[in-house]
Design a protein around this motif. Sequence first.
Motif, PDB file in Angstrom:
ATOM      1  N   GLU A   1       0.825  -1.212   0.000  1.00  0.00           N
ATOM      2  CA  GLU A   1       0.000   0.000   0.000  1.00  0.00           C
ATOM      3  C   GLU A   1       0.861   1.265   0.000  1.00  0.00           C
ATOM      4  O   GLU A   1       0.604   2.196  -0.759  1.00  0.00           O
ATOM      5  CB  GLU A   1      -0.847   0.041   1.277  1.00  0.00           C
TER       6      GLU A   1
ATOM      7  N   VAL B   1       2.452   1.827  -3.411  1.00  0.00           N
ATOM      8  CA  VAL B   1       1.502   2.231  -4.452  1.00  0.00           C
ATOM      9  C   VAL B   1       1.055   3.677  -4.236  1.00  0.00           C
ATOM     10  O   VAL B   1       0.995   4.470  -5.180  1.00  0.00           O
ATOM     11  CB  VAL B   1       0.276   1.274  -4.461  1.00  0.00           C
ATOM     12  N   LYS B   2       0.767   4.013  -2.975  1.00  0.00           N
ATOM     13  CA  LYS B   2       0.377   5.394  -2.651  1.00  0.00           C
ATOM     14  C   LYS B   2       1.434   6.369  -3.141  1.00  0.00           C
ATOM     15  O   LYS B   2       1.141   7.397  -3.729  1.00  0.00           O
ATOM     16  CB  LYS B   2       0.246   5.540  -1.134  1.00  0.00           C
ATOM     17  N   ASP B   3       2.680   6.017  -2.878  1.00  0.00           N
ATOM     18  CA  ASP B   3       3.772   6.888  -3.265  1.00  0.00           C
ATOM     19  C   ASP B   3       3.855   7.025  -4.787  1.00  0.00           C
ATOM     20  O   ASP B   3       3.991   8.120  -5.326  1.00  0.00           O
ATOM     21  CB  ASP B   3       5.086   6.323  -2.718  1.00  0.00           C
TER      22      ASP B   3
ATOM     23  N   LEU C   1       1.510   6.680  -7.041  1.00  0.00           N
ATOM     24  CA  LEU C   1       0.360   7.293  -7.709  1.00  0.00           C
ATOM     25  C   LEU C   1       0.050   8.691  -7.178  1.00  0.00           C
ATOM     26  O   LEU C   1      -0.930   9.306  -7.586  1.00  0.00           O
ATOM     27  CB  LEU C   1      -0.880   6.394  -7.566  1.00  0.00           C
ATOM     28  N   LYS C   2       0.890   9.188  -6.278  1.00  0.00           N
ATOM     29  CA  LYS C   2       0.502  10.415  -5.575  1.00  0.00           C
ATOM     30  C   LYS C   2       0.388  11.647  -6.474  1.00  0.00           C
ATOM     31  O   LYS C   2      -0.383  12.551  -6.167  1.00  0.00           O
ATOM     32  CB  LYS C   2       1.422  10.686  -4.374  1.00  0.00           C
TER      33      LYS C   2
ATOM     34  N   ASP D   1      -5.470   7.658  -9.634  1.00  0.00           N
ATOM     35  CA  ASP D   1      -4.842   8.032  -8.379  1.00  0.00           C
ATOM     36  C   ASP D   1      -5.171   7.013  -7.283  1.00  0.00           C
ATOM     37  O   ASP D   1      -5.829   6.010  -7.535  1.00  0.00           O
ATOM     38  CB  ASP D   1      -5.301   9.444  -7.973  1.00  0.00           C
ATOM     39  N   TRP D   2      -4.753   7.306  -6.077  1.00  0.00           N
ATOM     40  CA  TRP D   2      -4.975   6.380  -4.967  1.00  0.00           C
ATOM     41  C   TRP D   2      -6.476   6.165  -4.726  1.00  0.00           C
ATOM     42  O   TRP D   2      -6.910   5.076  -4.340  1.00  0.00           O
ATOM     43  CB  TRP D   2      -4.253   6.897  -3.719  1.00  0.00           C
TER      44      TRP D   2
ATOM     45  N   ILE E   1      -7.668   3.263  -6.648  1.00  0.00           N
ATOM     46  CA  ILE E   1      -7.274   1.990  -6.032  1.00  0.00           C
ATOM     47  C   ILE E   1      -8.204   1.661  -4.857  1.00  0.00           C
ATOM     48  O   ILE E   1      -8.663   0.527  -4.709  1.00  0.00           O
ATOM     49  CB  ILE E   1      -5.803   2.053  -5.536  1.00  0.00           C
ATOM     50  N   GLU E   2      -8.499   2.651  -4.039  1.00  0.00           N
ATOM     51  CA  GLU E   2      -9.362   2.389  -2.875  1.00  0.00           C
ATOM     52  C   GLU E   2     -10.777   1.994  -3.293  1.00  0.00           C
ATOM     53  O   GLU E   2     -11.377   1.101  -2.703  1.00  0.00           O
ATOM     54  CB  GLU E   2      -9.405   3.619  -1.968  1.00  0.00           C
TER      55      GLU E   2
ATOM     56  N   LEU F   1      -4.156  -3.572  -5.772  1.00  0.00           N
ATOM     57  CA  LEU F   1      -3.163  -2.590  -5.319  1.00  0.00           C
ATOM     58  C   LEU F   1      -2.099  -2.352  -6.386  1.00  0.00           C
ATOM     59  O   LEU F   1      -1.669  -1.223  -6.606  1.00  0.00           O
ATOM     60  CB  LEU F   1      -2.502  -3.073  -4.019  1.00  0.00           C
TER      61      LEU F   1
END
Length: 214
Positions: free
Chosen positions: A9, A12-14, A16-17, A24-25, A28-29, A54
């Motif tokens: 996580e 991936v956050k990093d 797509l930031k 974007d994140w 994914i969520e 993810l």
Amino acid sequence: MEKNRANIEALVKDRLKNDSTGHDWGHIERVRSLVLHIGKTEGANLLICELAVLLHDLIDDKIVDDEEKALREVTQVLHEESLLQEDSDHIIEIITTMSFSSGSKEGMRTLEGKVVQDADRLDAIGAIGIARTFMYGGSKGEAMHQPNLAPRTEPMTKEEYRHGESSIINHFYEKLFKLKNLMNTKTGRKLAEERHRFMEGYITQFLAEWEGRK
Ligand code: NI
């Protein structure tokens, strides 16, 4: 497994930031929520589904320039998380075969693949899908609508699909309206119906406003 998920996580956050193309994140969520819902109803392995969600956009050519390199990185990440080899292979198989543009006709082989693909496609339609389509088109400098440019209905290669002339409204006909019939699972199909109807109503209203009829 909690640790695996948290590490992946964070990565991936990093990655797509800074995305402003609708990948974007938040995407994914949302897809993760969908995958957990559909996967549970359909009886899929939820860990495989979730890890595939993810990681799925980290190798997409909409996001990265070098897909081969990105795939090597993702494989490395899974390796470092000491997953079973077969699980890791399964996840890689899912994320490399699921995209619409890859034109892969053979479809998803496993239940988990079918569930992940359905969830990702659901986020491309409905109210969210409309918002993401305009974001993506805007990021690529596409026109909103070109009344004299007909949607491309012939099967297209990936190159043509990505780089041929189109407009954001044509994208509804070239991709979004097709997704409902491409759903793999019963649960996915049911969710797609309502989103599809919403988009149809939206396009009808859009064109009526464009032509000054409403
Ligand atoms: Ni996606």
